[in-house]
Design a protein around this motif. Structure first.
Motif, short mmCIF file in Angstrom:
data_model
loop_
_atom_site.label_atom_id
_atom_site.label_comp_id
_atom_site.label_asym_id
_atom_site.label_seq_id
_atom_site.Cartn_x
_atom_site.Cartn_y
_atom_site.Cartn_z
N ALA A 74 -17.66 -2.71 -58.66
CA ALA A 74 -17.81 -3.87 -59.54
C ALA A 74 -18.77 -3.55 -60.69
CB ALA A 74 -18.33 -5.06 -58.74
N GLY A 75 -19.86 -2.86 -60.40
CA GLY A 75 -20.80 -2.50 -61.45
C GLY A 75 -20.19 -1.55 -62.47
N ALA A 76 -19.43 -0.57 -62.01
CA ALA A 76 -18.81 0.37 -62.94
C ALA A 76 -17.80 -0.33 -63.85
CB ALA A 76 -18.13 1.48 -62.15
N ALA A 77 -17.02 -1.25 -63.28
CA ALA A 77 -16.05 -1.98 -64.10
C ALA A 77 -16.76 -2.86 -65.12
CB ALA A 77 -15.15 -2.83 -63.20
N MET A 78 -17.83 -3.53 -64.71
CA MET A 78 -18.59 -4.36 -65.64
C MET A 78 -19.21 -3.52 -66.75
SD MET A 78 -19.94 -7.29 -66.59
CE MET A 78 -19.82 -8.43 -65.20
N GLY A 79 -19.83 -2.40 -66.40
CA GLY A 79 -20.47 -1.56 -67.40
C GLY A 79 -19.47 -1.00 -68.40
N PHE A 80 -18.31 -0.54 -67.90
CA PHE A 80 -17.30 0.01 -68.80
C PHE A 80 -16.78 -1.06 -69.75
CE2 PHE A 80 -12.81 0.78 -69.74
CZ PHE A 80 -12.89 2.01 -70.38
N GLY A 81 -16.43 -2.22 -69.21
CA GLY A 81 -15.88 -3.27 -70.06
C GLY A 81 -16.87 -3.78 -71.08
N ARG A 82 -18.13 -3.99 -70.68
CA ARG A 82 -19.14 -4.50 -71.60
C ARG A 82 -19.46 -3.49 -72.70
NH1 ARG A 82 -20.74 -7.59 -73.59
NH2 ARG A 82 -22.99 -7.83 -73.28
#
Length: 400
Positions: A74-82
């Protein structure tokens, strides 16, 4: 004691997180944000948005005692998208302007920094399409003329609106291997254009500063007038309000030689000291108040400390370190309201999550890494318990 439905839902969500969840989420967010920045292409906008919303849905739908892999994903997806969305907005604004142009602009001044021979301005302006861009301008003094030319006797102040004739261009910097990447620095701070102010009789102020900015400027001026020595008149406003415009080059040399230059840069230390003082004072005062409050006294003290820190960050210009410290205090306040007693590493990890979720480009800022490395070192130094050297000795050795 009263606990609203929002706090109850947050507490229930926190109770479903397994051990190591915050650390894994922070690690994934750092990795995802970094990958989103260094990847040579921009993902489609829908994919970036899906990554952000998908990460939030993954956490909300996580099973009880969700493990570190769920948090990391979840953190990796959030960081990439942001990071992709933030970079896309910066590049879109840059592409909306010509490579270079000389024109009249209406500048909302954000910061003013006098330098030898020039004044450095940072502010926002709009193009003919109404698109807002942040620009960094140098107002140089002319090398000839009876009066020296250059900036007017009354310099621009933060919060004011000026009409200026400027020559601006795309950000660019030297590409020397191992040297400072100025263009990356501008990208990190969201600066879309650079340029300089051209001499023109029409350069003028067209609107005064807003209430908060005007109060900040007046406070800095009152401190400078009340100080006895010129050096104190320059340092006091810098420490209290973040206004470092009065510091001369020789003042900076003195601060650098004495190792005290960091004291005049508003950082987490200043924000933490303000919050700590207000928290201790509020706790003592509330213990003596014969009033029934809807919150526990400790909760009220936490909220007052957070409000005081936010106010101080506001009058200091909301610098990046101040915002980072404010997020950390917010995590600490929320943990107290939720009746949680997380480990120090979990609080540090949650603060990193909050900082990167709000500003994913912080991974490019050395201050981000130094701040969290310093706090992590202090936590390790204080983890010795009653064994070994006293706590204050261990902390001082870690600071050294």
């Amino acid at each position: 004691r009263y606990r609203g439905p929002m706090l109850q839902r947050l507490a229930a969500l926190g109770g479903r997180m397994g051990p190591g969840f915050p650390v894994a989420a922070a690690a994934g967010l750092v990795g995802g944000a970094w990958f989103g920045i260094v990847v040579p292409v921009l993902a489609p906008a829908w994919l970036s948005a899906a990554a952000v919303f998908g990460s939030a849905g993954l956490i909300a739908a996580a099973p009880p005692a969700a493990g570190w892999m769920t948090a990391f994903t979840a953190g990796a997806a959030m960081g990439f998208g942001r990071s992709q969305n933030t970079g896309r907005r910066i590049l879109q604004v840059r592409d909306a302007f010509p490579p270079s142009s000389t024109e009249w602009i209406t500048l909302d001044v954000a910061t003013v920094a006098p330098r030898p021979g020039r004044v450095l301005l940072t502010g926002d302006f709009s193009n003919f399409q109404g698109l807002r861009a942040r620009i960094r301008l140098s107002w140089y003094r002319r090398r000839s003329g009876a009066d020296g030319g250059g900036p007017p006797p009354v310099l621009p102040r933060a919060g004011e609106r000026w009409r200026l004739r400027v020559a601006h261009r795309e950000p660019r910097g030297r590409m020397n291997p191992g040297g400072w990447d100025y263009e990356a620095y501008l990208f990190r701070h969201g600066i879309h254009r650079t340029g300089d102010v051209r001499e023109d009789p029409g350069n003028r102020r067209i609107a005064p500063a807003g209430m908060l900015a005007a109060w900040r400027n007046d406070l800095a001026g009152a401190m400078a007038r009340s100080a006895g020595a010129p050096f104190a008149a320059a340092v006091l406003p810098a420490v209290a309000t973040g206004n470092r415009g009065a510091l001369a080059e020789e003042d900076w040399d003195l601060l650098a030689k004495t190792g005290t230059a960091h004291l005049v840069a508003i950082s987490g230390l200043h924000v933490g000291l303000v919050a700590g003082f207000v928290f201790l004072a509020a706790t003592r005062i509330m213990r003596r108040l014969p009033l029934r409050l809807p919150l526990k006294r400790a909760d009220g003290a936490r909220l007052l400390a957070l409000a005081a820190a936010a106010f101080y960050a506001g009058i200091s210009g909301f610098s990046v370190p101040a915002r980072r410290a404010l997020v950390m205090l917010g995590v600490w306040t929320l943990a107290g309201l939720l009746r949680r007693q997380p480990r120090g590493t979990d609080i540090l990890a949650l603060a990193a999550v909050g900082v990167l979720a709000a500003d994913p480009l912080a991974v490019l800022d050395p201050g981000f890494w130094m701040s969290f490395a310093a706090v992590g070192t202090l936590l390790l130094a204080a983890a010795g318990g009653r064994q070994g050297a006293p706590l204050l000795v261990r902390v001082q050795v870690a600071l050294w």
